[in-house]
Write an enzyme that holds these catalytic residues in place. Structure first.
Site, PDB file in Angstrom:
ATOM      1  N   THR A  47       0.813  -1.220   0.000  1.00 29.95           N
ATOM      2  CA  THR A  47       0.000   0.000   0.000  1.00 29.95           C
ATOM      3  C   THR A  47       0.842   1.264   0.000  1.00 29.95           C
ATOM      4  O   THR A  47       0.466   2.275  -0.599  1.00 29.95           O
ATOM      5  CB  THR A  47      -0.930   0.003   1.231  1.00 29.95           C
ATOM      6  OG1 THR A  47      -1.751  -1.156   1.202  1.00 29.95           O
ATOM      7  CG2 THR A  47      -1.802   1.236   1.261  1.00 29.95           C
ATOM      8  N   ASP A 117       1.524  -7.380  -4.282  1.00 27.88           N
ATOM      9  CA  ASP A 117       0.683  -7.309  -3.090  1.00 27.88           C
ATOM     10  C   ASP A 117       1.242  -8.334  -2.121  1.00 27.88           C
ATOM     11  O   ASP A 117       1.590  -9.452  -2.517  1.00 27.88           O
ATOM     12  CB  ASP A 117      -0.769  -7.647  -3.456  1.00 27.88           C
ATOM     13  CG  ASP A 117      -1.704  -7.452  -2.266  1.00 27.88           C
ATOM     14  OD1 ASP A 117      -1.580  -8.233  -1.297  1.00 27.88           O
ATOM     15  OD2 ASP A 117      -2.552  -6.554  -2.322  1.00 27.88           O
ATOM     16  N   SER A 118       1.348  -7.989  -0.850  1.00 30.76           N
ATOM     17  CA  SER A 118       2.015  -8.905   0.077  1.00 30.76           C
ATOM     18  C   SER A 118       1.275 -10.232   0.218  1.00 30.76           C
ATOM     19  O   SER A 118       1.868 -11.243   0.594  1.00 30.76           O
ATOM     20  CB  SER A 118       2.176  -8.249   1.450  1.00 30.76           C
ATOM     21  OG  SER A 118       0.947  -8.128   2.121  1.00 30.76           O
ATOM     22  N   SER A 119      -0.003 -10.255  -0.100  1.00 37.42           N
ATOM     23  CA  SER A 119      -0.748 -11.518  -0.058  1.00 37.42           C
ATOM     24  C   SER A 119      -0.221 -12.501  -1.100  1.00 37.42           C
ATOM     25  O   SER A 119      -0.460 -13.710  -0.993  1.00 37.42           O
ATOM     26  CB  SER A 119      -2.235 -11.264  -0.297  1.00 37.42           C
ATOM     27  OG  SER A 119      -2.766 -10.435   0.712  1.00 37.42           O
ATOM     28  N   THR A 149       1.467  -4.913   4.301  1.00 40.61           N
ATOM     29  CA  THR A 149       1.327  -5.249   5.720  1.00 40.61           C
ATOM     30  C   THR A 149       0.776  -6.655   5.972  1.00 40.61           C
ATOM     31  O   THR A 149       1.036  -7.229   7.025  1.00 40.61           O
ATOM     32  CB  THR A 149       0.414  -4.238   6.433  1.00 40.61           C
ATOM     33  OG1 THR A 149      -0.878  -4.248   5.808  1.00 40.61           O
ATOM     34  CG2 THR A 149       1.006  -2.844   6.368  1.00 40.61           C
ATOM     35  N   ASP A 150       0.025  -7.221   5.023  1.00 37.62           N
ATOM     36  CA  ASP A 150      -0.671  -8.473   5.301  1.00 37.62           C
ATOM     37  C   ASP A 150       0.270  -9.609   5.684  1.00 37.62           C
ATOM     38  O   ASP A 150      -0.028 -10.396   6.586  1.00 37.62           O
ATOM     39  CB  ASP A 150      -1.529  -8.890   4.104  1.00 37.62           C
ATOM     40  CG  ASP A 150      -2.794  -8.051   3.982  1.00 37.62           C
ATOM     41  OD1 ASP A 150      -3.103  -7.314   4.937  1.00 37.62           O
ATOM     42  OD2 ASP A 150      -3.456  -8.125   2.929  1.00 37.62           O
TER      43      ASP A 150
END
Length: 640
Positions: A47, A117-119, A149-150
């Site tokens: 993000t 995306d960290s996912s 952050t995830d």
């Protein structure tokens, strides 16, 4: 082209190349008195760097650096234009001068392609981050990883184990709102991370969020709607970012090993997490533990309990342990640890399950993957390592240490100055302890150092000149003292006000044993090759062979050349220093390199009639001359 024109052309070419690599080869910029701290930023996605498109946050390649350059809090354009070459102005950014910090932070951003995306993070992405750090480890003082952050806590935990013998800070950070929004937590998180990475030698993988810096393998993401997204359930923050920055130095984890930094990338993927719940069937557990499963994190009740009235369940766990599956017991609770205080916990231990202490799920999973990836470890060693504190990931019982006020000197000074509060005493300690450590090191007083460590002193804390106890010990040449300091976590990377590391002190002391030990621990010369060349040439002129041996032992390139492209061998031959010339030749020096006047060491010996030197330089009588232009690219490390 006459000699003057040739010298001018070559000097211009050398100047451009030297400027292109100066930030990564010198401890400070020659054009400024500011101390430089170099930070590498690895932007993986998340993000923090997203932009708003049609009301939705989306990643945008090649956007972050452009945006950062437009924000004065992240980029001092005047400093860059005044002190960096045109090439480096396109590559590096610089923070504004920090009033309370002695070092100017200059940083470079490497952006992943594609941004993630960290996912979507996988073990391969962890390896990519670790390999990037390893590639640039010697050139930077610290590293910042921008990450979603995830799964940030998983990445922080994994990197903490993958990065072995770490001596510099690696800080993961991100944000809940993009950094370019009017309201964003990303600005403080990123700025704080840059400052900590560049100025505080904490040799750990850390996580910075919301004015706190945590040990990375102690964190969990606990809130997806607050700026306080992360918590560290069983350990307080290592750093608090308030009006002043407070570092809990006694809590910093040190491996106490004298080995170079390296990464371990063979992380076992056949691991998983199994959470017990009332009524879980033995068939479910058995199915979960089938091959290729090699390791399991078992989340149990309370202090590590499982039902003792379920013989079928315990039999399956015991059977899996006998197959060779490693099972680590951690609690489902957000805080606390597992132990054998209850019969239900004892039953699991008897079945072969390993106690996981107060590790987080993320840390336990990363540790298990790391241990199983050690192909040369026996099963018994793997079990032993899982129960030990390897990176500060679990709390161990420590001996009771002295408080600051228990130290007689601190107490006496505090009373004389009428100090009473804990904060005042801490400031007194911060002022006195570094000097006391240096004084003890000067006197080789190891018992005094041990008492200062017990009293909470930080071994790498610098005094007012930026010097640490290790600087002093290296200068004095006390190998036993240097070994003690390194074994207790002293950093080989701290630089004093002149930009000199302990390795430079050891070189000046000409102590080869200490130099070898520092290099083995990961120390590198923090100077440019041209600066090293000046010292080598001076030593050659003075017939100071021991100094040349010291530089060589520290890793100096003996073919480094000065502003006239003269190497130490040129000077040794000119001064008829036979012993120096012989050592240089035996250790890789080239006698066929031309200086700016077109002279090689060999032609100088011929012109001066030094027959003994000719036999040393060219014993077989056949040698070609290599123009200096061919060496230009070798005298400077290439820029990123």
């Amino acid at each position: 082209m006459d000699i003057a024109d040739k010298k001018s052309t070559l000097w211009h070419q050398k100047s451009l190349e030297e400027q292109a690599s100066r930030l990564e080869t010198q401890s400070s910029l020659s054009q400024t008195s500011d101390m430089i701290a170099r930070v590498l930023v690895i932007y993986t996605g998340g993000t923090i760097g997203m932009i708003n498109k049609d009301g939705a946050y989306v990643p945008e390649a090649k956007c972050l650096v452009t945006k950062l350059r437009s924000l004065s809090i992240f980029h001092d354009e005047d400093f860059v234009l005044g002190h960096l070459s045109p090439e480096n102005q396109k590559i590096f950014l610089a923070l504004p001068k920090l009033v309370k910090e002695k070092r100017r932070i200059v940083y470079k951003v490497i952006e992943f392609e594609p941004l993630l995306d960290s996912s979507n993070m996988t073990g391969n992405d962890w390896i990519k981050i670790a390999e990037c750090i390893q590639k640039h480890y010697d050139k930077y003082d610290g590293f910042v990883v921008l990450h979603g952050t995830d799964t940030m806590a998983y990445t922080a935990s994994a990197l903490s184990f993958m990065c072995e013998h770490l001596g510099k800070p690696i800080i993961l950070t991100g944000s809940q709102i993009p950094i370019f929004e009017v309201r964003s937590d990303g600005r403080d998180n990123f700025l704080s991370s840059l400052i900590i990475a560049g100025t505080y030698p904490i040799p750990e993988v850390l996580l910075c969020f919301n004015e706190k810096v945590y040990r990375g393998n102690r964190c969990v993401k606990s809130d997806n709607s607050s700026f306080s997204a992360f918590s560290s359930p069983n350990m307080p923050p290592l750093v608090r970012l308030e009006i002043d920055i407070f570092v809990d130095w006694p809590a910093v984890f040190y491996t106490g090993e004298t080995e170079k930094f390296r990464i371990h990338t063979n992380m076992c993927q056949n691991v998983g997490i199994l959470r017990l719940f009332p009524g879980i069937t033995a068939q479910t557990v058995r199915a979960f533990m089938q091959p290729p499963m090699q390791g399991i994190i078992l989340q149990t009740y309370g202090a590590g309990n499982a039902p003792t009235n379920r013989a079928d369940l315990l039999d399956v766990l015991e059977e899996a342990c006998k197959w060779g599956v490693l099972i680590v017991n951690i609690t489902q609770c957000s805080r606390g640890n597992v132990n054998a205080a209850y019969a239900t916990g004892v039953a699991l231990q008897k079945a072969g399950v390993i106690l996981g202490g107060d590790m987080t799920t993320e840390a336990a999973l990363a540790k298990l993957s790391y241990v199983l990836g050690k192909g040369d470890w026996s099963m018994e060693k793997r079990k032993k390592m899982l129960g030990q504190n390897l990176r500060g990931e679990m709390t161990t019982v420590a001996q009771e240490t002295l408080s600051f006020m228990d130290h007689d000197l601190i107490e006496s000074v505090a009373q004389t100055l009428h100090l009473s509060t804990h904060e005042e005493v801490n400031k007194l300690k911060d002022a006195l302890f570094p000097n006391l450590m240096c004084a003890a090191a000067k006197n080789s007083d190891i018992p005094a150092l041990e008492k200062l460590i017990e009293a909470g002193s930080h071994l790498s804390a610098p005094n007012q000149d930026g010097r640490t106890a290790l600087h002093v010990a290296c200068h004095s040449g006390d190998l036993r003292l240097v070994q003690f300091l390194l074994n207790n976590g002293a950093s080989v990377h701290v630089r004093d006000y002149r930009g000199d590391s302990p390795l430079i002190d050891a070189i000046h002391a000409k102590n080869l044993d200490i130099i070898y030990l520092l290099v083995q621990t990961g120390a590198v010369i923090p100077w440019s090759k041209s600066a090293i060349a000046l010292h080598l040439c001076s030593a050659a002129a003075l017939n100071d062979l021991n100094t040349i041996k010291a530089w060589h032992a520290a890793g100096a390139d003996l073919n480094s050349f000065d502003y006239d492209y003269r190497t130490a061998l040129h000077v040794a031959v000119t001064s008829n220093r036979k012993d120096v010339a012989e050592f240089l030749m035996k250790n890789g020096a080239h006698c066929n390199l031309q200086d700016v006047f077109g002279l090689t060491a060999l032609t100088i010996a011929q012109k001066l009639g030094y027959t003994e030197l000719l036999s040393i330089l060219n014993p077989d009588g056949h040698l070609c001359v290599e123009p200096i232009e061919n060496l230009l690219s070798c005298n400077h490390t290439s820029s990123l």
